[in-house]
Motif scaffolding. Structure first.
Motif, PDB file in Angstrom:
ATOM      1  N   MET A  11       0.840  -1.190   0.000  1.00  0.00           N
ATOM      2  CA  MET A  11       0.000   0.000   0.000  1.00  0.00           C
ATOM      3  C   MET A  11       0.880   1.247   0.000  1.00  0.00           C
ATOM      4  SD  MET A  11      -3.043   0.705   2.590  1.00  0.00           S
ATOM      5  CE  MET A  11      -3.610   2.318   2.988  1.00  0.00           C
ATOM      6  N   LYS A  12       0.456   2.204  -0.748  1.00  0.00           N
ATOM      7  CA  LYS A  12       1.201   3.461  -0.809  1.00  0.00           C
ATOM      8  C   LYS A  12       1.056   4.206   0.509  1.00  0.00           C
ATOM      9  CE  LYS A  12      -1.112   4.204  -4.586  1.00  0.00           C
ATOM     10  NZ  LYS A  12      -1.400   2.881  -5.155  1.00  0.00           N
ATOM     11  N   ASP A  13       1.816   5.263   0.673  1.00  0.00           N
ATOM     12  CA  ASP A  13       1.763   6.076   1.881  1.00  0.00           C
ATOM     13  C   ASP A  13       0.306   6.387   2.237  1.00  0.00           C
ATOM     14  OD1 ASP A  13       2.150   7.773   3.917  1.00  0.00           O
ATOM     15  OD2 ASP A  13       2.891   9.439   2.694  1.00  0.00           O
ATOM     16  N   ASP A  14      -0.107   5.959   3.412  1.00  0.00           N
ATOM     17  CA  ASP A  14      -1.519   6.091   3.776  1.00  0.00           C
ATOM     18  C   ASP A  14      -1.747   7.123   4.858  1.00  0.00           C
ATOM     19  OD1 ASP A  14      -0.461   4.916   5.980  1.00  0.00           O
ATOM     20  OD2 ASP A  14      -1.790   3.174   5.987  1.00  0.00           O
ATOM     21  N   GLY A  15      -0.700   7.845   5.241  1.00  0.00           N
ATOM     22  CA  GLY A  15      -0.887   8.889   6.234  1.00  0.00           C
ATOM     23  C   GLY A  15      -0.740   8.403   7.652  1.00  0.00           C
ATOM     24  N   ARG A  16      -0.397   7.125   7.847  1.00  0.00           N
ATOM     25  CA  ARG A  16      -0.305   6.610   9.207  1.00  0.00           C
ATOM     26  C   ARG A  16       1.096   6.847   9.806  1.00  0.00           C
ATOM     27  NH1 ARG A  16      -4.360   2.288   7.034  1.00  0.00           N
ATOM     28  NH2 ARG A  16      -6.227   2.935   8.105  1.00  0.00           N
ATOM     29  N   GLY A  17       1.999   7.436   9.024  1.00  0.00           N
ATOM     30  CA  GLY A  17       3.203   7.993   9.619  1.00  0.00           C
ATOM     31  C   GLY A  17       4.411   7.076   9.745  1.00  0.00           C
ATOM     32  N   GLU A  18       5.596   7.628   9.856  1.00  0.00           N
ATOM     33  CA  GLU A  18       6.847   6.875   9.941  1.00  0.00           C
ATOM     34  C   GLU A  18       7.938   7.739  10.598  1.00  0.00           C
ATOM     35  OE1 GLU A  18       8.789   5.117   6.321  1.00  0.00           O
ATOM     36  OE2 GLU A  18       7.178   3.674   6.637  1.00  0.00           O
ATOM     37  N   THR A  19       8.881   7.098  11.290  1.00  0.00           N
ATOM     38  CA  THR A  19       9.961   7.819  11.988  1.00  0.00           C
ATOM     39  C   THR A  19      11.289   7.563  11.262  1.00  0.00           C
ATOM     40  OG1 THR A  19       8.799   7.084  13.955  1.00  0.00           O
ATOM     41  CG2 THR A  19      10.863   8.229  14.311  1.00  0.00           C
ATOM     42  N   PRO A  20      12.197   8.532  11.232  1.00  0.00           N
ATOM     43  CA  PRO A  20      13.491   8.324  10.561  1.00  0.00           C
ATOM     44  C   PRO A  20      14.327   7.224  11.219  1.00  0.00           C
ATOM     45  CG  PRO A  20      13.194  10.630  11.203  1.00  0.00           C
ATOM     46  CD  PRO A  20      12.051   9.880  11.773  1.00  0.00           C
ATOM     47  N   ARG A  21      15.107   6.518  10.407  1.00  0.00           N
ATOM     48  CA  ARG A  21      15.886   5.380  10.909  1.00  0.00           C
ATOM     49  C   ARG A  21      17.323   5.808  11.188  1.00  0.00           C
ATOM     50  NH1 ARG A  21      13.308   2.220   6.023  1.00  0.00           N
ATOM     51  NH2 ARG A  21      11.190   2.253   6.846  1.00  0.00           N
ATOM     52  N   THR A  22      17.633   5.966  12.455  1.00  0.00           N
ATOM     53  CA  THR A  22      18.943   6.501  12.817  1.00  0.00           C
ATOM     54  C   THR A  22      19.819   5.480  13.528  1.00  0.00           C
ATOM     55  OG1 THR A  22      17.963   7.298  14.871  1.00  0.00           O
ATOM     56  CG2 THR A  22      18.062   8.855  13.054  1.00  0.00           C
ATOM     57  N   LEU A  23      19.289   4.276  13.791  1.00  0.00           N
ATOM     58  CA  LEU A  23      20.068   3.270  14.514  1.00  0.00           C
ATOM     59  C   LEU A  23      20.529   2.165  13.566  1.00  0.00           C
ATOM     60  CD1 LEU A  23      17.605   2.691  17.518  1.00  0.00           C
ATOM     61  CD2 LEU A  23      19.361   4.447  17.305  1.00  0.00           C
ATOM     62  N   THR A  24      21.574   1.457  13.989  1.00  0.00           N
ATOM     63  CA  THR A  24      21.985   0.269  13.239  1.00  0.00           C
ATOM     64  C   THR A  24      21.901  -0.946  14.150  1.00  0.00           C
ATOM     65  OG1 THR A  24      23.453   1.595  11.896  1.00  0.00           O
ATOM     66  CG2 THR A  24      23.795  -0.780  11.846  1.00  0.00           C
ATOM     67  N   VAL A  25      21.257  -1.980  13.638  1.00  0.00           N
ATOM     68  CA  VAL A  25      21.059  -3.216  14.376  1.00  0.00           C
ATOM     69  C   VAL A  25      21.632  -4.327  13.521  1.00  0.00           C
ATOM     70  CG1 VAL A  25      19.297  -4.777  15.272  1.00  0.00           C
ATOM     71  CG2 VAL A  25      18.930  -2.321  15.386  1.00  0.00           C
ATOM     72  N   THR A  26      22.200  -5.347  14.156  1.00  0.00           N
ATOM     73  CA  THR A  26      22.696  -6.481  13.378  1.00  0.00           C
ATOM     74  C   THR A  26      21.717  -7.639  13.506  1.00  0.00           C
ATOM     75  OG1 THR A  26      24.886  -5.738  14.009  1.00  0.00           O
ATOM     76  CG2 THR A  26      24.733  -7.874  12.932  1.00  0.00           C
ATOM     77  N   LEU A  27      21.202  -8.075  12.361  1.00  0.00           N
ATOM     78  CA  LEU A  27      20.260  -9.192  12.346  1.00  0.00           C
ATOM     79  C   LEU A  27      20.950 -10.371  11.682  1.00  0.00           C
ATOM     80  CD1 LEU A  27      16.870  -7.685  11.096  1.00  0.00           C
ATOM     81  CD2 LEU A  27      17.383  -8.547  13.367  1.00  0.00           C
ATOM     82  N   ASP A  28      21.177 -11.415  12.438  1.00  0.00           N
ATOM     83  CA  ASP A  28      21.876 -12.590  11.899  1.00  0.00           C
ATOM     84  C   ASP A  28      23.138 -12.174  11.147  1.00  0.00           C
ATOM     85  OD1 ASP A  28      19.905 -14.188  12.961  1.00  0.00           O
ATOM     86  OD2 ASP A  28      18.705 -14.177  11.133  1.00  0.00           O
ATOM     87  N   GLY A  29      23.837 -11.204  11.719  1.00  0.00           N
ATOM     88  CA  GLY A  29      25.112 -10.781  11.141  1.00  0.00           C
ATOM     89  C   GLY A  29      25.013  -9.667  10.122  1.00  0.00           C
ATOM     90  N   GLN A  30      23.804  -9.340   9.675  1.00  0.00           N
ATOM     91  CA  GLN A  30      23.652  -8.296   8.656  1.00  0.00           C
ATOM     92  C   GLN A  30      23.252  -6.971   9.307  1.00  0.00           C
ATOM     93  OE1 GLN A  30      24.295  -8.800   5.285  1.00  0.00           O
ATOM     94  NE2 GLN A  30      25.042 -10.758   6.125  1.00  0.00           N
ATOM     95  N   PRO A  31      23.977  -5.883   9.007  1.00  0.00           N
ATOM     96  CA  PRO A  31      23.569  -4.599   9.576  1.00  0.00           C
ATOM     97  C   PRO A  31      22.278  -4.085   8.917  1.00  0.00           C
ATOM     98  CG  PRO A  31      25.502  -4.338   8.173  1.00  0.00           C
ATOM     99  CD  PRO A  31      25.186  -5.803   8.186  1.00  0.00           C
ATOM    100  N   VAL A  32      21.393  -3.551   9.737  1.00  0.00           N
ATOM    101  CA  VAL A  32      20.090  -3.069   9.253  1.00  0.00           C
ATOM    102  C   VAL A  32      19.792  -1.743   9.964  1.00  0.00           C
ATOM    103  CG1 VAL A  32      17.633  -3.593   9.142  1.00  0.00           C
ATOM    104  CG2 VAL A  32      19.275  -5.449   8.995  1.00  0.00           C
ATOM    105  N   ALA A  33      19.233  -0.786   9.208  1.00  0.00           N
ATOM    106  CA  ALA A  33      18.863   0.503   9.803  1.00  0.00           C
ATOM    107  C   ALA A  33      17.528   0.368  10.536  1.00  0.00           C
ATOM    108  CB  ALA A  33      18.760   1.571   8.726  1.00  0.00           C
ATOM    109  N   ALA A  34      17.420   1.064  11.654  1.00  0.00           N
ATOM    110  CA  ALA A  34      16.192   0.991  12.435  1.00  0.00           C
ATOM    111  C   ALA A  34      15.910   2.349  13.062  1.00  0.00           C
ATOM    112  CB  ALA A  34      16.316  -0.078  13.521  1.00  0.00           C
ATOM    113  N   ALA A  35      14.658   2.554  13.422  1.00  0.00           N
ATOM    114  CA  ALA A  35      14.265   3.816  14.052  1.00  0.00           C
ATOM    115  C   ALA A  35      14.111   3.598  15.553  1.00  0.00           C
ATOM    116  CB  ALA A  35      12.951   4.305  13.455  1.00  0.00           C
ATOM    117  N   PRO A  36      14.415   4.619  16.351  1.00  0.00           N
ATOM    118  CA  PRO A  36      14.213   4.489  17.793  1.00  0.00           C
ATOM    119  C   PRO A  36      12.761   4.133  18.092  1.00  0.00           C
ATOM    120  CG  PRO A  36      15.330   6.554  17.265  1.00  0.00           C
ATOM    121  CD  PRO A  36      14.911   5.951  15.969  1.00  0.00           C
ATOM    122  N   GLY A  37      12.572   3.244  19.044  1.00  0.00           N
ATOM    123  CA  GLY A  37      11.215   2.851  19.397  1.00  0.00           C
ATOM    124  C   GLY A  37      10.688   1.672  18.604  1.00  0.00           C
ATOM    125  N   GLU A  38      11.375   1.314  17.544  1.00  0.00           N
ATOM    126  CA  GLU A  38      10.933   0.140  16.783  1.00  0.00           C
ATOM    127  C   GLU A  38      11.261  -1.130  17.547  1.00  0.00           C
ATOM    128  OE1 GLU A  38      10.716   0.889  12.090  1.00  0.00           O
ATOM    129  OE2 GLU A  38      12.757   0.774  12.844  1.00  0.00           O
TER     130      GLU A  38
END
Lengths: 538, 362, 543
Positions: free
Chosen positions: B1-28
């Motif tokens: 679905m396209k942007d529906d107005g329910r909102g999103e936060t910028p991704r400023t953190l880095t998390v490693t998932l099974d060895g792969q770095p992934v960007a994440a937002a605080p509170g996620e």
């Protein structure tokens, strides 16, 4: 709705849960738009301020911070008083008003007499509460207004809408997320039927029928001129039938006018006298019983096409099962009839081609096609080109008309008020469990287990005076007719007012209602009429 | 679905998932980030519409900030967090947990349910003896839409949380405790006698086949293949997207569901009418042949050619006698855009009148 | 049709409406008492009074046994010590008399086994305790004689003058916390968490209201020491609470008291009234909230849920109560015994307290000792004594029989074999044995006892008291009972032992809270320490 240029929700359903202030007026959202109500409840549970303005304590009021229980038909008093508070206290958005609107002086003039104290006398809503709500609305960034037929189904319905749009324009709550002015459409494709020109004043895409250039554009595509004579709106058409003329022949598709139209007894007499009545429907409705020809149609699950929802989103309808017997999709029947009377083919390519023909006449829908929706999901107009993503909220760059019109409206009296002979004020509306004339829902047993049969809500104090107990059969009558229903003694209605649904063919609430319509739209005034209630047989 | 107005936060953190770095937002949560990164973590009690509870334990993963495994659905990400979603302990846990769930079911899990799918996918530790689920049902529930099979319930509380937080109805609750915990109404009343609005969201969100549509109960338990057709609800103006489940042999819609949450405007939600009021489609009262009024004053079945000819003749006759403006065309807000377009074209181009209006102009 | 009440799904929305709804919800459990429990009409009435939806009210009430079954006349304790003293026969006897009677979880009266809880005139509360089928026939427990080297000193007279509070005010909040750190006091409720870390965390929370909660929901089978503190030294406990409030900046104290504890309630209420009169509680709000029959509410976050009027299902951590506890406020939760240690720590210094312990251990500790011992009672001994010393304090195994097994710290500690008699009764050494000090509720079994039955008793307890929220605990406890019953009935299969270990692993790894993690210990210990107890039953050879 002429103030912002187009009649539709300015904003999107998905934005509701992020709103910080919601004013719901003349909309029994939980029952009429349950899934939108879920979004509103989520906003309220999250901490948004929810204001419900309704003469009844509707279910949604249980979630509201404030329930403004105004007297039926006094909306302009309430809304003008809010506007006056906003202007008096300097809470209006002077910059927005200057850049995007005209007519400010007229509004100032019109609301001069509408002090909160006078509004309290007329509406019954405390002046201080009017002030509180006006201030909260004006000072909250994400503030949206949501309304339905409780606003429009009045003789002064258009005034009500003007008064609402004045609030939006004064505060500049337009052209941003979770704000705006949002009419919630009562039926699945009210929006689309308007969009596609099923209107005496609009050709497809809101091109005015009295605009010669628009007529020329559409006429050229059709190969025949578009008629110049202004058409009759539904209310005028029904009156012209009830009066025995000038309308002598009627084509009715998918609507049981003898249940859904007001003052239905008079209409029924007129329908019986028609020289031609062609009805196209899925059931043998009350109206179809009078028809000369009944054309059996496919239902939504048996055909292809599109519906447009309240947030301007064009979505697909797809065939899941075969229609019963000889029944055919409405579009196929219409195409065949068109070919008979004009000698020209109407829809050689089926629904997708019909949509393309319609979209080609307009700017708003030009970028939308069945193929695109199939690939991308529903698209929100305006969508002018095939690569346009659609529009989540309108007026991001200012109102579409260039300058939006602030319209000074003054409160008007209701067309019919209670008196000694007809002491109670009757409002009609919908329930959660049924839909319109009940042709579909009353054929579903699980629904009728929950609610089957007409009822009339009476407050405990009135019930005591009338000697009516919960569940008693009562006779509700107006100057136009009478029906029987079970009394539901409920504090959801206020003293002096009663409420009943209109879904039940054996107890047609529209035998009671007035055929007065709004002067501009022709919308019937289902929300106000004077009645009396007595115990049946008593 | 396209942007529906329910909102999103910028991704400023880095998390490693099974060895792969992934960007994440605080509170996620770990689950949100993993799903976006395409890392599959199984869940049972999770529903994007509901606040996570971490109760089903299906989504436990190893996380660098905790000695014990953590529920991905409610574990917040932090910068530098390392998460392992597929270690031997995680796998062992999944098999053992699923074995416990199955030990608490009366027979095989409901075909097509999340529980059944996960058990097939991850396998089940052997040997766990069946226990007797003493959960109470609602034997006197007369509603015809929603069947509650208490013995299949896994008590994830999705239904009660949905009823509280999304439907805003609070008709059902977790009741009793321990092995006796069940889903109940106040005083164990049937749903028709509660605040339930019959929206069926509880059925939609149930991952175990404990709540199912009565209309499709037999088909669901048999695992019968149903064809699914995406369409738009034909009731109010919200425009909920619906999936019509079709029994091809019977040419019948037997069940209506919502597309998954987060994919359409209705976000997985429907109301009583959209989900359950489809019985009119194959109702015996449906019109199955054109009818024309005969000389006897009654309506008689006829063929299309006759009916269309008669309709054209009558309408043209009025137009010929009184002019086109003696005709009126009532279009329908129930019909499609294409059909409304054709009605106004019929009025304007076919007969030459602007007397056309849909039934509900507002 | 919805009749009036919006659901209250959200916890602690910060605004005024949210606080109002929190307060409404918190009234649900007390109102059940007023309405005589979960009876017809009660749910509607509570909905009308609070606005909490009927289903939610029903769900809350049905969670708590004292509310859910209001017509029970007598509850017979099925804890291990009571079972060993013939609780089964008492239950059967009362049933035969046609009384409305049921078995229940440990009543914290192990020294008075077999204990029976009789319903009083007051619905839900006002109970009377008896030994055997006679109400009101209970004896006082044996105690360690009074001595200046005891932190709590149950046998000494309670001191209503609260001298330690004055000392604490003199030290100031930070000074009190310094002494607490020096005392190395580890939480006496079971988990052994260093107390000063909690106190420091609450003290360091952002400005705003804080709460001190006393966990007086003593329920670990085999444990009755808090009961004695409440009855004998309520002033010492209240003084400890007042010092805690002073040290963390709280102005509100809530004591969550086990609902079955009628005697302790009276003692506590009297002490609160006396302390109020003396002005000790000026500026402090003190509430006594009663439990309603749910062991799990001794878990600190389940306790908070109960105080908020919800089902007592443990919360996930984080956030910890020190960040977001009661109604979302920073909350210090300590056990009765921990708090009762505080006045002595403040008066005599953290170093003095720490020196009371033996070896690495710090302070003295209350041991509830029951079962097959000569003198069941509550003994305050240095932390770090051996089990043998504890047994000796209680007069050794009764009747001169040999030791068969012992449970060092309540049902959650499982069962240890006789050769563990020299184990040091402290958090670390018992954890190394795969057991725990827990609440130090010591139950002694002599050589004649049926250990499979003992393990089954403990397993059934956990099954009955699982809150039901998570599957590893809710279903795992059922599976364990099933496996032990199969062994008892001679129906065990060769694979059962592996299955038991696998399920136990999952309960430990997958459960939300400590109940599910501890629940498999009795069965696991049977496998590990008492293989004969399983092997002598049925054809499970070689399993």
């Amino acid at each position: 709705m002429t103030t912002f240029g187009a009649g539709a929700m300015t904003n999107s359903i998905g934005e509701i849960r992020a709103a910080d202030f919601l004013m719901v007026i003349g909309s029994n959202t939980t029952e009429a738009h349950p899934v939108i109500a879920m979004e509103m409840k989520r906003a309220a549970l999250r901490g948004a301020t929810l204001v419900v303005c309704d003469p009844r304590r509707i279910w949604l009021a249980d979630f509201a911070d404030h329930h403004l229980q105004l007297a039926p038909g006094t909306d302009v008093w309430l809304l003008n008083a809010m506007a006056r508070v906003i202007i008096d206290e300097g809470l209006w958005d002077a910059d927005f008003v200057a850049r995007h609107t005209e007519g400010f002086a007229a509004v100032v003039e019109a609301v001069r007499d509408c002090t909160p104290e006078r509004a309290e006398q007329m509406t019954g809503v405390p002046a201080e509460l009017i002030r509180t709500v006006a201030r909260a609305y004006a000072t909250t960034e994400k503030a949206g207004i949501y309304y339905t037929l409780g606003i429009t189904e009045h003789t002064h319905g258009t005034d009500n809408v003007y008064a609402l749009s004045n609030l939006v324009l004064l505060t500049g709550h337009l052209g941003k997320p979770s704000a705006g002015l949002n009419p919630l459409r009562g039926q699945n494709n009210v929006q689309g039927a308007n969009d596609t020109g099923a209107s005496p004043v609009f050709l497809p895409g809101y091109q005015r029928a009295d605009d010669a250039a628009a007529r020329a554009r559409v006429g050229a595509a059709w190969g025949v001129p578009v008629p110049e004579t202004p058409g009759l709106n539904l209310n005028q058409m029904m009156k012209a039938v009830a009066a025995g003329g000038p309308v002598r022949g009627l084509f009715v598709m998918g609507e049981d006018i003898l249940v859904s139209e007001p003052d239905v007894a008079r209409l029924e007499a007129g329908v019986a006298q028609l020289e031609a009545l062609v009805v196209q429907d899925i059931f043998l409705t009350e109206t179809a019983k009078y028809a000369d020809v009944v054309l059996p149609a496919a239902c939504f699950a048996e055909k292809e096409g599109t519906f447009t929802n309240s947030e301007r989103r064009v979505q697909r309808v797809r065939r899941a099962v075969n229609a019963p017997g000889e029944a055919r999709p409405d579009w196929a029947i219409l195409a065949a009839l068109f070919e008979r009377v004009s000698g020209r083919p109407a829809a050689p390519g089926g629904p997708a081609a019909i949509y393309d023909e319609m979209a080609g006449l307009t700017d708003k829908f030009a970028g939308i096609s069945h193929a695109r929706i199939d690939a991308e999901g529903g698209l929100q107009w305006p969508c002018p080109t095939p690569d346009h993503p659609g529009t989540r909220y309108l007026h991001a760059d200012g109102p579409a008309r260039g300058k939006a019109l602030l319209v000074g409206v003054r409160p008007k009296r209701n067309h019919e008020m209670p008196d000694d002979a007809w002491p109670l004020l009757l409002t009609t509306g919908r329930t959660l469990y049924h839909y319109n004339a009940g042709t579909q829902t009353r054929r579903v047993a699980g629904v009728t287990d929950k609610q089957d049969g007409c009822f009339v809500e009476v407050c405990p104090a009135d019930a005591a005076v009338l000697g009516v107990g919960d569940g008693d059969v009562v006779r509700v009558s107006t100057r136009r007719g009478a029906i029987e229903a079970r009394a539901r003694v409920s504090s959801r209605v206020a003293r002096g007012r009663v409420w009943m649904p209109f879904h039940f063919a054996e107890a047609r609430a529209n035998l009671l209602t007035v055929d007065a319509g709004d002067a501009v739209t022709g919308t019937g005034a289902y929300k106000v009429c004077a009645c009396r209630v007595v115990r049946a047989g008593g | 679905m396209k942007d529906d107005g329910r909102g999103e936060t910028p991704r400023t953190l880095t998390v490693t998932l099974d060895g792969q770095p992934v960007a994440a937002a605080p509170g996620e949560t770990v689950l949100t980030v993993a799903r976006r990164a395409g890392v599959d973590i199984p869940t049972l009690c999770h529903d994007d519409r509901l606040a996570p509870t971490g109760a089903c334990r299906m989504c436990l993963v190893e996380s660098s900030d905790s000695r014990r495994m953590v529920p991905a659905c409610r574990h917040p990400v932090s910068d530098g967090l390392a998460v392992q979603t597929d270690t031997p302990d995680v796998q062992r846990h999944r098999r053992a947990l699923l074995a416990l769930y199955l030990a608490d079911q009366p027979g095989a899990p409901t075909p097509g349910s999340d529980l059944e799918r996960l058990a097939r996918r991850y396998g089940v530790e052997p040997g766990v003896p069946a226990v007797e689920a003493p959960r109470a049902g609602r034997p006197d529930d007369a509603n015809r839409f929603i069947a509650f099979r208490a013995d299949r319930c896994i008590l994830c509380a999705r239904c009660t949380r949905y009823c509280d937080a999304v439907a805003g109805v609070a008709a059902i609750t977790l009741a009793n405790r321990g092995a006796h915990t069940t889903i109940a109404t106040a005083g164990d009343a049937g749903l028709l006698d509660t605040s339930c609005e019959l929206c069926g969201g509880c059925v939609d969100t149930c991952p175990a086949g404990a709540l199912v549509e009565r209309s499709a109960e037999a088909a669901i338990d048999a695992g019968a293949p149903l064809e699914v057709v995406r369409s738009t609800c034909n009731y109010c103006g919200v425009g909920c997207q619906i999936d019509l489940h079709v029994d091809r042999v019977a040419n019948a819609v037997v069940r209506v569901t919502s597309p998954p949450p987060g994919t359409t405007t209705n976000d997985g939600n429907l109301c009583v009418k959209g989900r359950f009021a489809f019985g009119f489609i194959d109702h015996p009262d449906r019109l199955t042949a054109p009818l024309v009024r005969g000389a006897d004053g009654a309506l008689h079945a006829t063929d299309w050619d006759t009916a269309l000819g008669r309709a054209a003749e009558l309408l043209t006759g009025v137009s010929a006698r009184y002019g086109p403006d003696a005709l009126g065309f009532v279009s329908s807000s129930r019909c499609t855009n294409e059909e409304n377009y054709l009605v106004q074209k019929l009025a304007r181009a076919g007969f030459g009148t602007n007397n056309v209006h849909q039934c509900a102009a507002t | 049709m919805p009749d009036g009440a919006p659901p209250r799904t959200y916890h602690h929305r910060g605004d005024e409406a949210g606080r109002r709804r929190d307060a409404d919800q918190a009234r649900v459990l007390p109102l059940f008492d007023a309405h005589g429990g979960l009876r017809p009409g009660a749910v509607r009435a509570i909905q009308a009074e609070t606005g909490v939806p009927a289903a939610t009210v029903h769900g809350v009430g049905s969670f708590y046994h004292l509310i859910a079954r209001p017509d029970v006349e007598a509850r017979v304790c099925e804890g291990l010590s009571c079972r060993m003293r013939g609780a089964d026969r008492v239950l059967a006897g009362l049933r035969a008399e046609g009384r409305a009677v049921e078995g229940c979880a440990c009543l914290g009266q192990c020294d008075r086994a077999p204990a029976v809880l009789w319903a009083g005139a007051e619905a839900g509360h006002g109970f009377e305790i008896g030994t055997g089928a006679e109400p009101g026939s209970v004896a006082a427990p044996h105690l360690t004689p009074s001595s200046p080297d005891l932190a709590i000193d149950l046998a000494a007279p309670d001191d209503p003058t609260w001298p330690a509070l004055e000392a604490a005010r003199h030290l100031g909040p930070a000074g009190v916390r310094v002494e607490l750190r020096a005392a190395r006091l580890r939480g006496r409720g079971g988990a052994g968490f260093p107390a000063h870390l909690k106190w420091d965390a609450v003290a360091a929370a952002p400005p705003g209201p804080r709460v001190v909660v006393c966990n007086a929901d003593e329920g670990e089978p085999g444990t009755f020491k808090d009961r004695e503190v409440l009855v004998r030294r309520p002033h010492r406990l209240l003084e400890g609470l007042a010092i805690a409030a002073h040290a963390v900046g709280a102005d509100r104290i809530v004591i969550y008291l086990r609902g079955e504890f009628e005697g302790p309630r009276r003692a506590l209420e009297a002490a609160v009234a006396q302390a109020r009169g003396a002005g000790h509680l000026d500026g402090l709000s003190v509430e006594i909230a009663l439990g309603h029959g749910a062991y799990i509410c001794g878990e600190e976050t389940a306790l908070l849920e109960a105080l908020e009027g919800r089902r007592g299902m443990p919360r996930h951590k984080p956030p910890f109560p020190t960040e977001a506890g009661l109604f979302g406020r920073p909350t210090l939760i300590n056990n009765v015994e921990s708090l009762a240690c505080v006045p002595a720590i403040v008066q005599r210094g953290g170093a003095w307290f720490a020196g009371l312990g033996r070896g690495e251990a710090s302070g003295t500790k209350l041991f509830s000792v029951s079962g097959d011992v000569a003198r069941p009672g509550v003994y305050e001994l240095p932390l770090g004594v051996t089990f043998g010393e504890v047994l000796e304090a209680a007069g050794g195994v009764a009747g001169g029989r040999a030791l068969g097994a012992f449970s060092p710290g309540g049902a959650s500690s499982g069962l240890l074999p006789p050769d563990a008699v020299d184990v040091v009764m402290d958090f670390g050494p018992l954890a190394e044995r795969g057991s725990m000090l827990g609440s130090a509720g010591v139950v002694v079994l002599d050589e004649t006892r049926d250990l499979l039955d003992a393990a089954l008793t403990q397993a059934r307890f956990f099954r009955a008291e699982s809150c039901g929220q998570c599957a590893p605990c809710r279903i795992g406890t059922q599976v364990l009972v099933r496996l032990l019953e199969r062994a008892r009935d001679g129906e065990a299969t060769a694979a059962d032992r592996d299955t038991l270990e696998r399920v136990a692993w999952e309960m430990d790894a997958g459960s939300i809270c400590g109940l599910g993690m501890a629940a498999p210990l009795p069965a696991l210990h049977l496998v590990r320490y008492f293989p004969d107890a399983l092997r002598t039953r049925g054809p499970a050879e070689g399993g």
